[in-house]
Design a protein around this motif. Sequence first.
Motif, short mmCIF file in Angstrom:
data_model
loop_
_atom_site.label_atom_id
_atom_site.label_comp_id
_atom_site.label_asym_id
_atom_site.label_seq_id
_atom_site.Cartn_x
_atom_site.Cartn_y
_atom_site.Cartn_z
N ALA A 74 3.63 -19.20 1.11
CA ALA A 74 5.04 -19.51 1.33
C ALA A 74 5.51 -18.82 2.60
N LEU A 75 6.55 -19.39 3.21
CA LEU A 75 7.19 -18.77 4.36
C LEU A 75 8.28 -17.85 3.83
N LEU A 76 8.12 -16.54 4.06
CA LEU A 76 9.03 -15.54 3.51
C LEU A 76 9.63 -14.68 4.62
N THR A 77 10.81 -14.14 4.34
CA THR A 77 11.53 -13.33 5.31
C THR A 77 11.33 -11.84 5.03
N VAL A 78 11.09 -11.07 6.10
CA VAL A 78 10.93 -9.61 5.97
C VAL A 78 12.30 -8.98 5.78
N LYS A 79 12.47 -8.25 4.66
CA LYS A 79 13.74 -7.58 4.39
C LYS A 79 13.74 -6.14 4.90
N GLU A 80 12.57 -5.50 4.84
CA GLU A 80 12.52 -4.07 5.17
C GLU A 80 11.08 -3.70 5.52
N VAL A 81 10.93 -2.77 6.44
CA VAL A 81 9.62 -2.20 6.77
C VAL A 81 9.66 -0.72 6.44
N PHE A 84 4.98 2.07 3.56
CA PHE A 84 3.97 1.38 2.75
C PHE A 84 3.60 0.01 3.32
N GLY A 85 4.48 -0.55 4.14
CA GLY A 85 4.26 -1.88 4.67
C GLY A 85 5.59 -2.62 4.76
N ALA A 86 5.52 -3.93 4.80
CA ALA A 86 6.72 -4.76 4.89
C ALA A 86 7.06 -5.34 3.52
N PHE A 87 8.34 -5.35 3.19
CA PHE A 87 8.80 -5.94 1.94
C PHE A 87 9.50 -7.26 2.26
N LEU A 88 9.02 -8.33 1.62
CA LEU A 88 9.51 -9.68 1.90
C LEU A 88 10.29 -10.22 0.71
N ASP A 89 11.30 -11.02 1.00
CA ASP A 89 12.11 -11.67 -0.03
C ASP A 89 11.36 -12.88 -0.55
N TRP A 90 10.99 -12.84 -1.85
CA TRP A 90 10.31 -14.00 -2.44
C TRP A 90 11.08 -14.54 -3.64
N GLY A 91 12.37 -14.21 -3.72
CA GLY A 91 13.25 -14.81 -4.71
C GLY A 91 13.40 -14.03 -6.00
N LEU A 92 12.75 -12.86 -6.12
CA LEU A 92 12.88 -12.04 -7.31
C LEU A 92 13.54 -10.71 -6.96
N ALA A 93 13.97 -9.98 -8.00
CA ALA A 93 14.67 -8.71 -7.78
C ALA A 93 13.80 -7.71 -7.04
N LYS A 94 12.51 -7.65 -7.38
CA LYS A 94 11.59 -6.75 -6.70
C LYS A 94 10.93 -7.49 -5.56
N ASP A 95 11.09 -6.98 -4.33
CA ASP A 95 10.55 -7.66 -3.16
C ASP A 95 9.02 -7.60 -3.14
N ARG A 104 -1.34 -9.61 10.06
CA ARG A 104 -2.08 -10.00 11.26
C ARG A 104 -1.54 -9.26 12.48
N LYS A 105 -0.26 -9.09 12.52
CA LYS A 105 0.41 -8.31 13.56
C LYS A 105 1.56 -7.59 12.88
N PRO A 106 2.04 -6.49 13.44
CA PRO A 106 3.11 -5.73 12.78
C PRO A 106 4.33 -6.60 12.48
N MET A 107 4.76 -6.57 11.23
CA MET A 107 5.93 -7.35 10.82
C MET A 107 7.20 -6.56 11.10
N GLU A 108 8.26 -7.28 11.42
CA GLU A 108 9.55 -6.65 11.71
C GLU A 108 10.64 -7.28 10.86
N GLU A 109 11.65 -6.49 10.56
CA GLU A 109 12.76 -6.95 9.73
C GLU A 109 13.38 -8.22 10.32
N GLY A 110 13.62 -9.19 9.45
CA GLY A 110 14.23 -10.45 9.87
C GLY A 110 13.25 -11.54 10.25
N GLN A 111 12.00 -11.17 10.52
CA GLN A 111 10.99 -12.17 10.87
C GLN A 111 10.59 -12.98 9.64
N LYS A 112 10.06 -14.17 9.89
CA LYS A 112 9.52 -15.01 8.83
C LYS A 112 8.02 -15.15 9.03
N HIS A 113 7.26 -15.03 7.94
CA HIS A 113 5.81 -15.14 8.00
C HIS A 113 5.30 -15.97 6.83
#
Length: 278
Positions: A74-81, A84-95, A104-113
């Motif tokens: 799925a294409l998900l949005t980074v909420k926080e880095v 531990f790594g990047a936390f992405l919004d996947w539609g549940l309370a726990k990211d 593959r490359k460092p993820m940044e807040e707001g990006q979609k992967h």
Amino acid sequence: MAQIGKFNTLEVVSKTEFGVYLDGENLDTVLLPKRQVPKDTEIGDWLNVFIYLDSEDRLIATTDKPLAEVGQCALLTVKEVTAFGAFLDWGLAKDLLVPFSEQRKPMEEGQKHVVYLFVDEHTQRITGSAKLSNFLREETNNYQPGDRVSLMIVNRTNIGYKAIVDDLYLGVIHNIDVLQPLRPGQKLAGYIKTVREDKKIDISIQLQGQEARDDIGSRILARLEENGGVLGLGDKSSPDEIYAAFQTSKGNFKKAVGGLLKQKKITLEPKRIIQVKS
């Protein structure tokens, strides 16, 4: 057998003031919190729930639908880095955590992967990975040229676009076969163009050769029937206009129109096609 990271239909075995417990079979009992318990639920009822681990790593059930299940992309949005790594919004309370080792490359807040979901065998946590080639195969003998497939666009490369094929494989849409801008996460139908000697897949988003002309020709005739025998496209129409109407190149469109002209099924004007009534 109940599975973490999937929807499971489970039986209600007990009720408490804070929810109901479900028979998780091999996973033991699983709590469905009170706020998500359907009205009038009783012991013995069966509920369709998604199972994952909460913030304290306890099994929990939810009736909420995540954007993807384990084994899917799925294409998900980074909420926080975090550390531990990047936390992405996947539609549940726990990211969803994507550890640095799975980026593959460092993820940044707001990006979609585009990420693949799997269960970490050590922690049993649902985890994301942007390293799709670790989970999806790039070689196959399961297709023939012209086979219709479902696609999800992953990212742009120097030679075109990488795409997920039927949720199982990775393939490439080469620049020459790109008829419109594509975006990561976009889902569309496509066709196998070739399976190369190394068993890797080249994809097209339109049919090729005579099969393509026959397909477009039949769709032109169908559109003419719908529009009273007149279609507002012709030899002078732009490639963008043609693609918007038939999702094909102007070259393939003109070949299909030529075939219909030879069959005397249409007449052609610069900006119109007119059906010949028999």
